[in-house]
Write a protein that holds these residues in place. Structure first.
Motif, PDB file in Angstrom:
ATOM      1  N   ALA A  79       0.834  -1.205   0.000  1.00 41.86           N
ATOM      2  CA  ALA A  79       0.000   0.000   0.000  1.00 41.86           C
ATOM      3  C   ALA A  79       0.867   1.254   0.000  1.00 41.86           C
ATOM      4  O   ALA A  79       1.905   1.311   0.657  1.00 41.86           O
ATOM      5  CB  ALA A  79      -0.910   0.011   1.225  1.00 41.86           C
ATOM      6  N   LEU A  80       0.414   2.259  -0.726  1.00 48.13           N
ATOM      7  CA  LEU A  80       1.039   3.576  -0.726  1.00 48.13           C
ATOM      8  C   LEU A  80       0.392   4.389   0.387  1.00 48.13           C
ATOM      9  O   LEU A  80      -0.828   4.484   0.468  1.00 48.13           O
ATOM     10  CB  LEU A  80       0.822   4.276  -2.068  1.00 48.13           C
ATOM     11  CG  LEU A  80       1.294   5.722  -2.165  1.00 48.13           C
ATOM     12  CD1 LEU A  80       2.808   5.812  -2.007  1.00 48.13           C
ATOM     13  CD2 LEU A  80       0.856   6.327  -3.496  1.00 48.13           C
ATOM     14  N   CYS A  81       1.226   4.947   1.252  1.00 48.31           N
ATOM     15  CA  CYS A  81       0.734   5.793   2.340  1.00 48.31           C
ATOM     16  C   CYS A  81       1.184   7.222   2.079  1.00 48.31           C
ATOM     17  O   CYS A  81       2.322   7.456   1.669  1.00 48.31           O
ATOM     18  CB  CYS A  81       1.288   5.330   3.678  1.00 48.31           C
ATOM     19  SG  CYS A  81       0.775   3.665   4.135  1.00 48.31           S
ATOM     20  N   VAL A  82       0.280   8.166   2.314  1.00 49.27           N
ATOM     21  CA  VAL A  82       0.553   9.580   2.078  1.00 49.27           C
ATOM     22  C   VAL A  82       0.031  10.374   3.263  1.00 49.27           C
ATOM     23  O   VAL A  82      -1.067  10.108   3.756  1.00 49.27           O
ATOM     24  CB  VAL A  82      -0.155  10.070   0.795  1.00 49.27           C
ATOM     25  CG1 VAL A  82       0.075  11.553   0.584  1.00 49.27           C
ATOM     26  CG2 VAL A  82       0.309   9.277  -0.415  1.00 49.27           C
ATOM     27  N   SER A  83       0.829  11.335   3.708  1.00 60.90           N
ATOM     28  CA  SER A  83       0.337  12.275   4.717  1.00 60.90           C
ATOM     29  C   SER A  83       0.778  13.672   4.318  1.00 60.90           C
ATOM     30  O   SER A  83       1.875  13.855   3.797  1.00 60.90           O
ATOM     31  CB  SER A  83       0.859  11.921   6.113  1.00 60.90           C
ATOM     32  OG  SER A  83       2.246  12.125   6.197  1.00 60.90           O
ATOM     33  N   PHE A  84      -0.103  14.628   4.521  1.00 66.14           N
ATOM     34  CA  PHE A  84       0.201  16.035   4.275  1.00 66.14           C
ATOM     35  C   PHE A  84       0.078  16.779   5.599  1.00 66.14           C
ATOM     36  O   PHE A  84      -0.788  16.468   6.423  1.00 66.14           O
ATOM     37  CB  PHE A  84      -0.759  16.641   3.244  1.00 66.14           C
ATOM     38  CG  PHE A  84      -0.431  16.272   1.832  1.00 66.14           C
ATOM     39  CD1 PHE A  84       0.535  16.973   1.130  1.00 66.14           C
ATOM     40  CD2 PHE A  84      -1.089  15.224   1.202  1.00 66.14           C
ATOM     41  CE1 PHE A  84       0.832  16.643  -0.176  1.00 66.14           C
ATOM     42  CE2 PHE A  84      -0.793  14.893  -0.104  1.00 66.14           C
ATOM     43  CZ  PHE A  84       0.174  15.603  -0.799  1.00 66.14           C
ATOM     44  N   ASP A  85       0.933  17.770   5.782  1.00 69.02           N
ATOM     45  CA  ASP A  85       0.939  18.533   7.029  1.00 69.02           C
ATOM     46  C   ASP A  85      -0.406  19.199   7.303  1.00 69.02           C
ATOM     47  O   ASP A  85      -0.931  19.096   8.410  1.00 69.02           O
ATOM     48  CB  ASP A  85       2.050  19.589   7.006  1.00 69.02           C
ATOM     49  CG  ASP A  85       3.437  18.956   6.915  1.00 69.02           C
ATOM     50  OD1 ASP A  85       3.596  17.774   7.289  1.00 69.02           O
ATOM     51  OD2 ASP A  85       4.370  19.655   6.454  1.00 69.02           O
ATOM     52  N   LYS A  86      -0.973  19.887   6.303  1.00 67.90           N
ATOM     53  CA  LYS A  86      -2.243  20.606   6.493  1.00 67.90           C
ATOM     54  C   LYS A  86      -3.431  19.794   5.994  1.00 67.90           C
ATOM     55  O   LYS A  86      -4.437  19.669   6.698  1.00 67.90           O
ATOM     56  CB  LYS A  86      -2.215  21.956   5.760  1.00 67.90           C
ATOM     57  CG  LYS A  86      -1.226  22.950   6.344  1.00 67.90           C
ATOM     58  CD  LYS A  86      -1.249  24.274   5.610  1.00 67.90           C
ATOM     59  CE  LYS A  86      -0.423  24.169   4.351  1.00 67.90           C
ATOM     60  NZ  LYS A  86      -0.192  25.430   3.661  1.00 67.90           N
ATOM     61  N   TRP A  87      -3.361  19.281   4.774  1.00 68.68           N
ATOM     62  CA  TRP A  87      -4.512  18.661   4.137  1.00 68.68           C
ATOM     63  C   TRP A  87      -5.012  17.421   4.858  1.00 68.68           C
ATOM     64  O   TRP A  87      -6.195  17.121   4.838  1.00 68.68           O
ATOM     65  CB  TRP A  87      -4.228  18.367   2.678  1.00 68.68           C
ATOM     66  CG  TRP A  87      -4.039  19.614   1.852  1.00 68.68           C
ATOM     67  CD1 TRP A  87      -4.466  20.874   2.164  1.00 68.68           C
ATOM     68  CD2 TRP A  87      -3.380  19.709   0.601  1.00 68.68           C
ATOM     69  NE1 TRP A  87      -4.110  21.747   1.167  1.00 68.68           N
ATOM     70  CE2 TRP A  87      -3.427  21.064   0.187  1.00 68.68           C
ATOM     71  CE3 TRP A  87      -2.746  18.794  -0.226  1.00 68.68           C
ATOM     72  CZ2 TRP A  87      -2.887  21.514  -1.004  1.00 68.68           C
ATOM     73  CZ3 TRP A  87      -2.193  19.244  -1.414  1.00 68.68           C
ATOM     74  CH2 TRP A  87      -2.277  20.591  -1.798  1.00 68.68           C
ATOM     75  N   THR A  88      -4.104  16.669   5.468  1.00 64.98           N
ATOM     76  CA  THR A  88      -4.537  15.499   6.248  1.00 64.98           C
ATOM     77  C   THR A  88      -4.201  15.658   7.723  1.00 64.98           C
ATOM     78  O   THR A  88      -4.336  14.712   8.481  1.00 64.98           O
ATOM     79  CB  THR A  88      -3.883  14.198   5.725  1.00 64.98           C
ATOM     80  OG1 THR A  88      -2.495  14.240   6.011  1.00 64.98           O
ATOM     81  CG2 THR A  88      -4.144  13.995   4.257  1.00 64.98           C
ATOM     82  N   ARG A  89      -3.723  16.852   8.075  1.00 63.16           N
ATOM     83  CA  ARG A  89      -3.313  17.137   9.455  1.00 63.16           C
ATOM     84  C   ARG A  89      -2.292  16.121   9.959  1.00 63.16           C
ATOM     85  O   ARG A  89      -2.327  15.702  11.115  1.00 63.16           O
ATOM     86  CB  ARG A  89      -4.527  17.197  10.368  1.00 63.16           C
ATOM     87  CG  ARG A  89      -5.444  18.350  10.027  1.00 63.16           C
ATOM     88  CD  ARG A  89      -6.618  18.431  10.984  1.00 63.16           C
ATOM     89  NE  ARG A  89      -7.430  19.596  10.695  1.00 63.16           N
ATOM     90  CZ  ARG A  89      -8.523  19.589   9.964  1.00 63.16           C
ATOM     91  NH1 ARG A  89      -8.962  18.474   9.440  1.00 63.16           N
ATOM     92  NH2 ARG A  89      -9.196  20.717   9.750  1.00 63.16           N
ATOM     93  N   GLY A  90      -1.400  15.699   9.046  1.00 64.51           N
ATOM     94  CA  GLY A  90      -0.337  14.775   9.403  1.00 64.51           C
ATOM     95  C   GLY A  90      -0.746  13.323   9.486  1.00 64.51           C
ATOM     96  O   GLY A  90       0.096  12.452   9.698  1.00 64.51           O
ATOM     97  N   GLU A  91      -2.018  13.031   9.297  1.00 63.62           N
ATOM     98  CA  GLU A  91      -2.486  11.649   9.372  1.00 63.62           C
ATOM     99  C   GLU A  91      -2.171  10.912   8.076  1.00 63.62           C
ATOM    100  O   GLU A  91      -2.508  11.372   6.994  1.00 63.62           O
ATOM    101  CB  GLU A  91      -3.996  11.618   9.612  1.00 63.62           C
ATOM    102  CG  GLU A  91      -4.554  10.227   9.741  1.00 63.62           C
ATOM    103  CD  GLU A  91      -6.059  10.218   9.947  1.00 63.62           C
ATOM    104  OE1 GLU A  91      -6.655   9.149   9.728  1.00 63.62           O
ATOM    105  OE2 GLU A  91      -6.636  11.263  10.291  1.00 63.62           O
TER     106      GLU A  91
END
Length: 124
Positions: A79-91
């Motif tokens: 699985a590809l995991c992605v987290s964004f600082d603002k858009w996903t609040r780091g999740e």
């Protein structure tokens, strides 16, 4: 709905939902997904156009409607995991990716949620 809410709800992280009901293409193997990076991509997520750049070392930068966010990508199994600082609040959001035509596609139980394709010419 404002753009931040829409992006937070459905941006590239939509690729992190489980791939269910995927009839047309098998999910990509871990090694195939990892080979996508580094790269530049455009994505279509629930009617929004987003561009993003993923580096080989795991960093990712997204651009949409005058907004920018940074984060990271990594592989967890296949699985590809992605987290964004603002858009996903780091999740981190994780999911399997398939290939359909010239697009990489993630699907959830409610249908297509994300599709993205490479925009740079050099596939490294």
């Amino acid at each position: 709905m404002n753009i931040r809410t829409a992006l937070a709800a459905s941006l590239i992280v939509a690729s992190t939902l489980p791939l269910a009901g995927l009839a047309n293409a098998a999910p990509l193997a871990r090694s195939e997904v990892a080979k996508l990076f580094p790269g530049q991509f455009e994505a279509q997520v629930r009617g929004y156009r987003v561009s993003f750049t993923g580096a080989r070392g795991g960093s990712i930068t997204g651009f949409a409607y005058g907004q920018q966010d940074t984060g990271r990508w990594y592989m967890q199994g296949a699985a590809l995991c992605v987290s964004f600082d603002k858009w996903t609040r780091g999740e981190a959001k994780c999911g399997r990716i398939s290939r359909q035509g010239g697009w990489y596609v993630a699907k959830g139980t409610d249908g297509e949620l994300l599709k993205f394709r490479r925009t740079d010419l050099a596939q490294k």
